[in-house]
Design a protein around this motif. Structure first.
Motif, short mmCIF file in Angstrom:
data_model
loop_
_atom_site.label_atom_id
_atom_site.label_comp_id
_atom_site.label_asym_id
_atom_site.label_seq_id
_atom_site.Cartn_x
_atom_site.Cartn_y
_atom_site.Cartn_z
N VAL A 66 0.85 -1.19 0.00
CA VAL A 66 0.00 0.00 0.00
C VAL A 66 0.88 1.24 0.00
CG1 VAL A 66 -1.76 1.27 1.26
CG2 VAL A 66 -1.80 -1.22 1.27
N SER A 67 0.60 2.16 -0.91
CA SER A 67 1.29 3.44 -0.96
C SER A 67 0.30 4.54 -0.60
CB SER A 67 1.86 3.69 -2.36
OG SER A 67 2.40 5.00 -2.44
N ASP A 68 0.76 5.48 0.25
CA ASP A 68 -0.13 6.59 0.64
C ASP A 68 -0.03 7.78 -0.31
OD1 ASP A 68 2.29 7.77 1.31
OD2 ASP A 68 1.81 7.99 3.44
N GLY A 69 0.85 7.70 -1.32
CA GLY A 69 0.97 8.76 -2.31
C GLY A 69 1.80 9.94 -1.84
N SER A 70 2.47 9.82 -0.68
CA SER A 70 3.27 10.94 -0.16
C SER A 70 4.51 11.21 -1.01
CB SER A 70 3.67 10.68 1.29
OG SER A 70 4.42 9.48 1.40
N ALA A 71 4.92 10.23 -1.81
CA ALA A 71 6.05 10.39 -2.72
C ALA A 71 5.98 9.28 -3.76
CB ALA A 71 7.37 10.30 -1.94
N GLU A 72 6.74 9.44 -4.83
CA GLU A 72 6.85 8.37 -5.83
C GLU A 72 7.82 7.35 -5.25
OE1 GLU A 72 8.51 7.94 -10.34
OE2 GLU A 72 7.33 9.74 -9.87
N LEU A 73 7.30 6.17 -4.89
CA LEU A 73 8.11 5.17 -4.19
C LEU A 73 8.04 3.82 -4.88
CD1 LEU A 73 7.07 6.10 -0.55
CD2 LEU A 73 9.29 6.54 -1.61
N ALA A 74 9.13 3.06 -4.74
CA ALA A 74 9.22 1.75 -5.37
C ALA A 74 9.81 0.75 -4.38
CB ALA A 74 10.10 1.83 -6.62
N LEU A 75 9.71 -0.53 -4.73
CA LEU A 75 10.37 -1.61 -4.01
C LEU A 75 11.16 -2.42 -5.03
CD1 LEU A 75 7.70 -3.09 -1.57
CD2 LEU A 75 9.75 -1.81 -0.97
N GLU A 76 12.40 -2.71 -4.71
CA GLU A 76 13.21 -3.57 -5.56
C GLU A 76 13.76 -4.71 -4.72
OE1 GLU A 76 16.51 -1.30 -7.07
OE2 GLU A 76 17.48 -1.18 -5.12
N GLY A 77 14.07 -5.78 -5.38
CA GLY A 77 14.63 -6.95 -4.71
C GLY A 77 14.74 -8.10 -5.68
N SER A 78 15.63 -7.97 -6.65
CA SER A 78 15.72 -8.98 -7.71
C SER A 78 16.02 -10.37 -7.16
CB SER A 78 16.75 -8.57 -8.76
OG SER A 78 18.03 -8.41 -8.16
N GLY A 79 16.83 -10.47 -6.10
CA GLY A 79 17.12 -11.77 -5.51
C GLY A 79 15.85 -12.43 -5.00
N PHE A 80 15.02 -11.66 -4.30
CA PHE A 80 13.76 -12.21 -3.79
C PHE A 80 12.84 -12.60 -4.94
CE2 PHE A 80 9.29 -11.40 -2.60
CZ PHE A 80 9.13 -12.48 -1.73
N ASP A 107 3.37 5.67 -8.42
CA ASP A 107 3.47 7.10 -8.68
C ASP A 107 2.48 7.87 -7.82
OD1 ASP A 107 5.42 6.61 -10.56
OD2 ASP A 107 4.03 6.66 -12.26
N ASP A 108 1.37 7.22 -7.46
CA ASP A 108 0.30 7.81 -6.66
C ASP A 108 -0.11 6.83 -5.58
OD1 ASP A 108 -0.03 10.19 -8.31
OD2 ASP A 108 -0.94 8.88 -9.81
N ALA A 109 -1.05 7.24 -4.75
CA ALA A 109 -1.60 6.37 -3.72
C ALA A 109 -2.29 5.18 -4.39
CB ALA A 109 -2.58 7.13 -2.84
N GLY A 110 -2.18 4.01 -3.77
CA GLY A 110 -2.85 2.84 -4.33
C GLY A 110 -2.44 1.58 -3.60
N THR A 111 -3.05 0.48 -4.03
CA THR A 111 -2.79 -0.83 -3.44
C THR A 111 -2.48 -1.83 -4.54
OG1 THR A 111 -4.31 -0.36 -1.62
CG2 THR A 111 -3.77 -2.66 -1.99
#
Length: 143
Positions: A66-80, A107-111
């Protein structure tokens, strides 16, 4: 028909399983082999997770990000992402069945909901790209 019976007899004599094993009729995709994980949160300056995640190889998992839209955020983890098989990613009710993932981004709030099968035992992580803080990553162990 005699050949099939002979193969079955030979396999049973050698100790090899002839029938499906303990996962049951639907195998690994059986609803009894599925667990929901705690939600991951993407929010500027806040921790992603409350603690590390411990998974069992051979188990299906569902996780919400879940992203609250406070910033453009990502998750990375190619090994996982290489240690799991992704069954589907659901965004706004749309089901995506990818071959694999490297990262996900909001880029925005969402799930986003990811359903996956844990496969390769080991220690992995998901983190916000470019971050170094312990709160901007979640440790994941597949046993």
């Amino acid at each position: 028909m005699k050949l099939i019976a002979a193969i079955g007899l030979a396999m049973s004599l050698l100790g090899a399983p002839v029938m499906a094993h303990e996962f049951g009729f639907a195998g690994i995709l059986d609803k009894n082999n599925k667990e929901e994980l705690p939600e991951l949160t993407l929010s500027s300056g806040k921790p992603i997770a409350e603690g590390p995640l411990v998974l069992k190889s051979g188990t299906m998992y569902e996780i919400e990000i879940v992203s609250d839209g406070s910033a453009e955020l990502a998750l990375e983890g190619s090994g996982f992402f290489r240690a799991i098989w992704v069954n589907e990613v659901v965004v706004n009710g749309l089901e995506i069945r990818p071959f694999g993932l490297e990262s996900v981004e909001f880029d925005d709030a969402g799930t986003m909901e990811i359903e996956f099968l844990a496969i390769k035992p080991g220690r992995y992580f998901l983190r916000q790209p470019g971050s170094t803080g312990e709160n901007q990553r979640v440790e994941i162990t597949i046993q």
